[in-house]
Design a protein around this motif. Structure first.
Motif, PDB file in Angstrom:
ATOM      1  N   ILE A  93     -10.096   6.301  -2.145  1.00 41.33           N
ATOM      2  CA  ILE A  93      -9.373   5.646  -1.299  1.00 41.33           C
ATOM      3  C   ILE A  93      -8.026   6.472  -0.626  1.00 41.33           C
ATOM      4  CG2 ILE A  93      -7.009   4.070  -2.014  1.00 41.33           C
ATOM      5  CD1 ILE A  93      -8.705   3.151  -4.444  1.00 41.33           C
ATOM      6  N   TYR A 109      -4.379  -5.999   1.478  1.00 43.57           N
ATOM      7  CA  TYR A 109      -5.410  -6.249   0.318  1.00 43.57           C
ATOM      8  C   TYR A 109      -4.692  -7.140  -0.478  1.00 43.57           C
ATOM      9  CZ  TYR A 109      -1.448  -2.958  -1.355  1.00 43.57           C
ATOM     10  OH  TYR A 109      -0.346  -2.312  -1.545  1.00 43.57           O
ATOM     11  N   TYR A 117      -4.258   1.012  -4.860  1.00 44.10           N
ATOM     12  CA  TYR A 117      -4.036   0.640  -3.324  1.00 44.10           C
ATOM     13  C   TYR A 117      -2.641   0.816  -2.783  1.00 44.10           C
ATOM     14  CZ  TYR A 117      -8.547  -1.516  -3.888  1.00 44.10           C
ATOM     15  OH  TYR A 117      -9.913  -1.851  -4.183  1.00 44.10           O
ATOM     16  N   GLU A 128       2.035  -1.534   3.449  1.00 43.40           N
ATOM     17  CA  GLU A 128       1.310  -2.429   2.754  1.00 43.40           C
ATOM     18  C   GLU A 128       1.360  -4.092   3.422  1.00 43.40           C
ATOM     19  OE1 GLU A 128       2.020  -2.423  -1.380  1.00 43.40           O
ATOM     20  OE2 GLU A 128       3.900  -3.142  -1.121  1.00 43.40           O
ATOM     21  N   PHE A 156      -8.692  -3.793   1.992  1.00 40.39           N
ATOM     22  CA  PHE A 156      -9.570  -3.521   0.864  1.00 40.39           C
ATOM     23  C   PHE A 156      -9.874  -4.722   0.341  1.00 40.39           C
ATOM     24  CE2 PHE A 156      -7.217   0.440   0.817  1.00 40.39           C
ATOM     25  CZ  PHE A 156      -8.308   1.483   0.597  1.00 40.39           C
TER      26      PHE A 156
END
Length: 355
Positions: A93, A109, A117, A128, A156
């Motif tokens: 990752i 994600y 993550y 994010e 992801f």
């Protein structure tokens, strides 16, 4: 006095919370159900291979992971340049985000999903973009496709989803990929691949062959029982695999871990037998949970998710008292690993009191 200061983005990095060790209780066998570990000992031949490697610990490991790459290539039917090894799928990752994300780029994600993550995203200075799970704890792939912008670099898809359990179908993932721009890397995180038993299960290798932007993450930590050695690998287009390898830590997969992984691949019949036993235990525990009144998400990994909300801490404490340590996610719920039948019975008995 002035002192060295780390990058400001480090302030945003959440702390990874590992599963707690089992707490010893007098008169009780304690079980650690907090880390999704395989309860079985190493596969036949693995300990012997590891011992032989230990005798050479004065030497550096093979930097090119030659034997392990060759074994994986044979096992998967893929050229070695489609593979990238690392110290567990968690390291993959970090490496993939390092290779593809500059500060300010977006990473999409589902949430809640694997807690590494957000940590890795913040570590590289990316942004994010989280998409809530559906009411039945599954990925909302339509909403994830809608969340992709011209700043998105990586998506992801954790399937089965850790910590909630459901997996996406091949049909769903194929439809999703049709909406994703080709320059966006889509990671299909398959850490629990071997435990999946559902119609229309994802065929990751087929997707890899059809979509150059699809990357598969797999691990020896779960089904293969090598969690203590940290070996994971990516399956990717050669250009992507090369980028992941380029930012890897030299000699990351150590000498003993390489030997143990090769030996584990050679013990596939025993592996499948153990996985089948864990799946049977998962199904037994799931049926028992539903019988006592729980509506649990469809578990396709080696764990269950209990939505507990404000009772999460109370349940985790009660589990510890009962000798079954679980993994709480504060204010949300608990993830409980499948292990020995006695542990499952004790977990169901506890869950019945909270139903």
């Amino acid at each position: 006095m002035d002192a060295p200061r780390p990058r400001p983005t480090l302030d945003a990095i959440p702390v990874y919370v590992p599963g707690k060790p089992a707490t010893v209780r007098p008169g009780l066998t304690a079980y650690k159900l907090s880390s999704n570990e395989n309860p079985y000992p190493p596969l036949p031949g693995v300990v012997e291979a590891a011992h032989r490697a230990v005798a050479r610990m004065n030497r550096y490991p093979d930097l090119g992971n030659t034997e392990l790459y060759a074994a994986l290539s044979r096992r998967l039917g893929l050229p070695e340049d489609h593979l990238a090894l690392s110290t567990g799928s968690v390291a993959l990752i970090y490496q993939l985000l390092t290779a593809y994300c500059a500060p300010g780029d977006e990473v999409v994600y589902a949430w809640r999903s694997f807690e590494a993550y957000p940590i890795a995203t913040a570590a590289v200075g990316a942004v994010e973009v989280t998409v809530p799970l559906t009411a039945d704890a599954r990925h909302d792939l339509d909403a994830m496709a809608d969340a992709i912008t011209d700043r998105t670099r990586v998506v992801f898809v954790c399937t089965p989803n850790n910590p909630t359990g459901p997996a996406v179908t091949h049909t769903e993932l194929t439809a999703f990929l049709a909406r994703v721009p080709g320059h966006v890397v889509v990671v299909v995180d398959e850490a629990y691949l071997e435990f999946v038993r559902m119609p229309d299960a994802v065929d990751g290798l087929a997707l890899h062959r059809e979509h150059p932007n699809v990357v598969l993450f797999r691990t020896f930590s779960k089904a293969y029982g090598l969690a203590g050695f940290r070996v994971g690998y990516a399956v990717a287009d050669p250009t992507v695999a090369a980028a992941v390898r380029a930012v890897s830590l030299p000699f990351g997969v150590n000498l003993v871990a390489q030997a143990a992984a090769v030996a584990s691949l050679e013990a596939e019949p025993a592996l499948l037998e153990r996985v089948d036993a864990l799946v049977a235990e998962r199904d037994r525990v799931g049926a028992a949970l539903r019988e006592v009144g729980w509506r649990v998400p469809d578990a396709q990994g080696n764990f269950f998710w209990l939505e507990l909300g404000e009772r999460t801490a109370e349940f985790a404490a009660a589990a510890e008292e009962a000798g079954v340590t679980v993994r709480p996610f504060a204010g949300h719920g608990c993830r409980v690993s499948i292990a020995e039948p006695e542990a499952g019975d004790r977990f169901v008995e506890l869950a019945a009191r909270f139903a």
